[in-house]
Design a protein around this motif. Sequence first.
Motif, mmCIF file in Angstrom:
data_model
loop_
_atom_site.group_PDB
_atom_site.id
_atom_site.type_symbol
_atom_site.label_atom_id
_atom_site.label_comp_id
_atom_site.label_asym_id
_atom_site.label_seq_id
_atom_site.Cartn_x
_atom_site.Cartn_y
_atom_site.Cartn_z
ATOM 1 N N TYR A 292 -19.561 -31.767 16.459
ATOM 2 C CA TYR A 292 -20.798 -31.561 16.985
ATOM 3 C C TYR A 292 -21.554 -32.279 15.691
ATOM 4 N N LYS A 293 -21.353 -32.050 14.374
ATOM 5 C CA LYS A 293 -22.216 -32.417 12.864
ATOM 6 C C LYS A 293 -20.890 -33.519 12.440
ATOM 7 N N ALA A 294 -21.048 -35.004 12.932
ATOM 8 C CA ALA A 294 -21.133 -35.426 12.577
ATOM 9 C C ALA A 294 -21.515 -36.318 11.595
ATOM 10 N N ASP A 295 -21.141 -35.595 10.113
ATOM 11 C CA ASP A 295 -22.292 -36.431 8.739
ATOM 12 C C ASP A 295 -21.741 -37.250 8.303
ATOM 13 N N PHE A 296 -21.132 -38.275 8.855
ATOM 14 C CA PHE A 296 -20.177 -38.945 8.015
ATOM 15 C C PHE A 296 -20.588 -40.409 8.805
ATOM 16 N N PRO A 297 -20.646 -41.754 7.804
ATOM 17 C CA PRO A 297 -19.954 -42.886 9.184
ATOM 18 C C PRO A 297 -18.856 -42.597 9.698
ATOM 19 N N TYR A 298 -18.547 -43.512 10.186
ATOM 20 C CA TYR A 298 -17.956 -43.987 11.150
ATOM 21 C C TYR A 298 -18.547 -44.559 12.630
ATOM 22 N N LEU A 299 -16.842 -45.474 13.156
ATOM 23 C CA LEU A 299 -16.852 -47.355 13.420
ATOM 24 C C LEU A 299 -17.422 -46.835 14.916
ATOM 25 N N GLU A 300 -16.419 -45.869 15.365
ATOM 26 C CA GLU A 300 -16.725 -44.776 16.577
ATOM 27 C C GLU A 300 -16.399 -43.952 16.989
ATOM 28 N N ARG A 301 -16.501 -43.413 18.171
ATOM 29 C CA ARG A 301 -16.267 -41.590 18.378
ATOM 30 C C ARG A 301 -16.122 -42.108 19.793
ATOM 31 N N ARG A 302 -14.842 -41.312 20.196
ATOM 32 C CA ARG A 302 -14.058 -40.956 21.386
ATOM 33 C C ARG A 302 -13.576 -39.636 21.695
ATOM 34 N N ASP B 120 -13.118 -38.860 1.603
ATOM 35 C CA ASP B 120 -14.113 -38.113 0.173
ATOM 36 C C ASP B 120 -14.461 -36.489 1.087
ATOM 37 N N HIS B 121 -15.512 -37.657 1.514
ATOM 38 C CA HIS B 121 -16.329 -36.607 1.942
ATOM 39 C C HIS B 121 -15.702 -35.164 3.257
ATOM 40 N N LEU B 122 -14.843 -35.767 3.804
ATOM 41 C CA LEU B 122 -14.174 -35.355 4.743
ATOM 42 C C LEU B 122 -13.244 -33.953 3.646
ATOM 43 N N ASP B 123 -12.796 -34.014 3.056
ATOM 44 C CA ASP B 123 -12.194 -33.752 2.538
ATOM 45 C C ASP B 123 -12.517 -32.489 1.356
ATOM 46 N N TYR B 124 -13.680 -33.133 1.329
ATOM 47 C CA TYR B 124 -14.667 -32.271 0.202
ATOM 48 C C TYR B 124 -14.918 -31.078 1.316
ATOM 49 N N ARG B 125 -15.601 -31.466 2.387
ATOM 50 C CA ARG B 125 -16.327 -30.784 3.497
ATOM 51 C C ARG B 125 -15.280 -30.111 3.845
ATOM 52 N N GLU B 126 -13.981 -29.916 4.092
ATOM 53 C CA GLU B 126 -12.533 -29.464 4.651
ATOM 54 C C GLU B 126 -12.195 -28.491 3.620
#
Length: 197
Positions: free
Chosen positions: A35-45, A97-103
């Motif tokens: 529910y919180k996609a605070d990062f750029p993504y190309l596509e989500r499914r 880089d962002h996801l590793d920090y967030r998680e």
Amino acid sequence: MRTAVSADTLAANRRLARFDGHAEVWVFGYGSLIYKADFPYLERRPARIHGWTRRFWQGSHDHRGTPQAPGRVVTLVRERGAVCVGMAYRVTPDVFDHLDYREKNGYLRFVTELCFEDGGGAEGLVYIATTDNAAFLGPAPEHEIARHIAASEGPSGPNRDYLLHLAAALRELGADDPHVFAIERHLRALDEGVAAG
Ligand code: SIN
């Protein structure tokens, strides 16, 4: 309990995959990543993974609680025949880089097979806080988990918001998750001062 994995997994994840020259990577989210996609993504499914079940068994020192009073957030636990519905994102490797920090609070990256809800599949990564990480809390009755969540708060906000956002996002995905929905029911009953059935 064995705590072979530190409560801070940032360095461990950064030492992990080199992404083998892949320009794009799928990452599967089953908790706040839905529910919180605070990062750029190309596509989500919408997607699912097999053999794992979602549980509010991970302590949160940095988002929904503190090291002194950890909140409770979800991780995945192995269960034969289980299916976990979530959201898959196609991202470029720099996003990690962002996801590793967030998680970083106990979660390690693992490779998994994703099945997209609209057909087909792909290999991807998923963050899992294994039972041997120092922030792991483990099982508790669902009504106690609801009480714990009701009383917890951290830098990312009240723990209850995590639970309620996740439950709403799962409903939107059409996912049936008896564990999450039972804890949500108990939380709402606490709010109303009654016991949930
Ligand atoms: C995830 O959402 O995939 C990992 C757990 C969380 O950040 O809530």
